[in-house]
Motif scaffolding. Structure first.
Motif, PDB file in Angstrom:
ATOM      1  N   PRO A 140     -25.324 -69.445  19.348  1.00 20.80           N
ATOM      2  CA  PRO A 140     -26.151 -68.250  19.513  1.00 20.80           C
ATOM      3  C   PRO A 140     -25.604 -67.290  20.568  1.00 20.80           C
ATOM      4  CG  PRO A 140     -27.328 -70.246  20.254  1.00 20.80           C
ATOM      5  CD  PRO A 140     -25.986 -70.683  19.769  1.00 20.80           C
ATOM      6  N   ASP A 141     -24.855 -67.857  21.547  1.00 25.43           N
ATOM      7  CA  ASP A 141     -24.330 -67.037  22.637  1.00 25.43           C
ATOM      8  C   ASP A 141     -22.944 -67.569  23.004  1.00 25.43           C
ATOM      9  OD1 ASP A 141     -23.690 -65.749  24.981  1.00 25.43           O
ATOM     10  OD2 ASP A 141     -25.316 -66.631  26.166  1.00 25.43           O
ATOM     11  N   GLN A 160     -20.843 -66.635  25.080  1.00 24.67           N
ATOM     12  CA  GLN A 160     -20.537 -66.652  26.529  1.00 24.67           C
ATOM     13  C   GLN A 160     -20.965 -67.950  27.192  1.00 24.67           C
ATOM     14  OE1 GLN A 160     -19.927 -63.625  28.790  1.00 24.67           O
ATOM     15  NE2 GLN A 160     -20.631 -61.926  27.532  1.00 24.67           N
ATOM     16  N   ALA A 161     -21.887 -68.657  26.556  1.00 22.12           N
ATOM     17  CA  ALA A 161     -22.376 -69.912  27.130  1.00 22.12           C
ATOM     18  C   ALA A 161     -21.475 -71.102  26.773  1.00 22.12           C
ATOM     19  CB  ALA A 161     -23.810 -70.174  26.646  1.00 22.12           C
ATOM     20  N   GLN A 162     -20.412 -70.837  25.971  1.00 25.92           N
ATOM     21  CA  GLN A 162     -19.516 -71.916  25.532  1.00 25.92           C
ATOM     22  C   GLN A 162     -18.269 -71.978  26.415  1.00 25.92           C
ATOM     23  OE1 GLN A 162     -19.915 -74.118  22.852  1.00 25.92           O
ATOM     24  NE2 GLN A 162     -21.993 -73.292  22.757  1.00 25.92           N
ATOM     25  N   TYR A 187     -14.275 -71.967  23.924  1.00 25.63           N
ATOM     26  CA  TYR A 187     -14.439 -70.853  22.991  1.00 25.63           C
ATOM     27  C   TYR A 187     -13.201 -69.982  23.061  1.00 25.63           C
ATOM     28  CZ  TYR A 187     -16.001 -66.263  21.340  1.00 25.63           C
ATOM     29  OH  TYR A 187     -16.093 -65.057  20.680  1.00 25.63           O
ATOM     30  N   LYS A 196     -20.856 -61.632  19.965  1.00 24.19           N
ATOM     31  CA  LYS A 196     -21.915 -62.291  20.742  1.00 24.19           C
ATOM     32  C   LYS A 196     -22.218 -63.698  20.250  1.00 24.19           C
ATOM     33  CE  LYS A 196     -23.441 -58.693  23.282  1.00 24.19           C
ATOM     34  NZ  LYS A 196     -22.349 -57.755  23.010  1.00 24.19           N
ATOM     35  N   ALA A 197     -22.016 -63.931  18.954  1.00 19.94           N
ATOM     36  CA  ALA A 197     -22.419 -65.205  18.357  1.00 19.94           C
ATOM     37  C   ALA A 197     -21.434 -65.587  17.256  1.00 19.94           C
ATOM     38  CB  ALA A 197     -23.825 -65.079  17.781  1.00 19.94           C
ATOM     39  N   ASN A 249     -21.780 -59.485  16.136  1.00 21.17           N
ATOM     40  CA  ASN A 249     -21.957 -58.668  17.345  1.00 21.17           C
ATOM     41  C   ASN A 249     -23.420 -58.646  17.786  1.00 21.17           C
ATOM     42  OD1 ASN A 249     -19.250 -58.091  17.113  1.00 21.17           O
ATOM     43  ND2 ASN A 249     -19.552 -56.113  16.141  1.00 21.17           N
ATOM     44  N   THR A 250     -24.279 -59.324  17.027  1.00 17.72           N
ATOM     45  CA  THR A 250     -25.710 -59.425  17.348  1.00 17.72           C
ATOM     46  C   THR A 250     -25.951 -60.760  18.051  1.00 17.72           C
ATOM     47  OG1 THR A 250     -26.166 -58.277  15.270  1.00 17.72           O
ATOM     48  CG2 THR A 250     -28.026 -59.406  16.304  1.00 17.72           C
ATOM     49  N   PRO A 251     -26.684 -60.771  19.165  1.00 19.85           N
ATOM     50  CA  PRO A 251     -26.960 -62.048  19.810  1.00 19.85           C
ATOM     51  C   PRO A 251     -27.912 -62.914  18.970  1.00 19.85           C
ATOM     52  CG  PRO A 251     -27.565 -60.181  21.238  1.00 19.85           C
ATOM     53  CD  PRO A 251     -27.262 -59.628  19.883  1.00 19.85           C
ATOM     54  N   ASP A 252     -27.643 -64.206  18.925  1.00 13.89           N
ATOM     55  CA  ASP A 252     -28.501 -65.210  18.278  1.00 13.89           C
ATOM     56  C   ASP A 252     -29.023 -64.789  16.896  1.00 13.89           C
ATOM     57  OD1 ASP A 252     -29.924 -67.506  17.893  1.00 13.89           O
ATOM     58  OD2 ASP A 252     -31.507 -67.051  19.338  1.00 13.89           O
TER      59      ASP A 252
END
Ligand code: SME
Length: 152
Positions: free
Chosen positions: A88-89, A91-93, A96, A104-105, A126-129
């Protein structure tokens, strides 16, 4: 959306007047054009027995990541886990590989031929989650059809 798109994609895959690569290219093009939250769509396939993925047909911006070692990035992890990976995000990986700063996802769904994980479909958004179980079922259906074709 997926309900109306699915028959079109399956029909495209069944068109044996075209090469398999042309049909996969058609799938990438139609998904990119028709699904608002799909911003890059591509197939990666195992590169022989080299334990790496090689980019096949894709639609969207060209990527530097045409070869991805097993275990690296979201794609490389799916090559080993044999499981769908929904991110879903991005940046949290930690593990990656960034293709574009606008992404974004990501969702990666493995492709099995005769029970063997031989590649995957990879989608960036390009859309989050943005991804739900509907995306997973839709992409699994596409991959099952691609597997049928590859099995011959
Ligand atoms: N983000 C992927 C790399 C492939 S690009 O999205 C086209 C990954 O982490 O494996």
């Amino acid at each position: 959306m997926f309900a109306s798109l699915k028959p079109r994609v399956l029909e495209l895959l069944q068109d044996d007047s075209k090469t398999v690569d042309d049909r996969l290219q058609g799938v990438c093009d139609i998904l990119l054009a028709q699904v608002p939250h799909y911003d890059w769509v591509g197939f990666y396939f195992n590169n022989g027995d080299q334990r790496e993925l090689k980019l096949g047909p894709y639609a969207g911006a060209p990527t530097d990541h045409t070869i991805i070692p097993f275990g690296k990035g979201i794609c490389g992890q799916v090559a080993l886990s044999n499981k769908n990976f929904v991110v879903p995000d991005v940046q949290a990986q930690d593990n990656y590989i960034a293709c574009s700063l606008t992404v974004k996802a990501e969702i990666v769904v493995p492709l099995f031929v005769k029970g063997e994980n031989i590649g995957q479909i990879d989608i960036d958004s390009n859309t989050p989650d943005p991804f739900t179980g509907e995306d997973e079922r839709f992409l699994e259906t596409i991959n099952a059809k691609v597997a049928e074709i590859l099995e011959g």
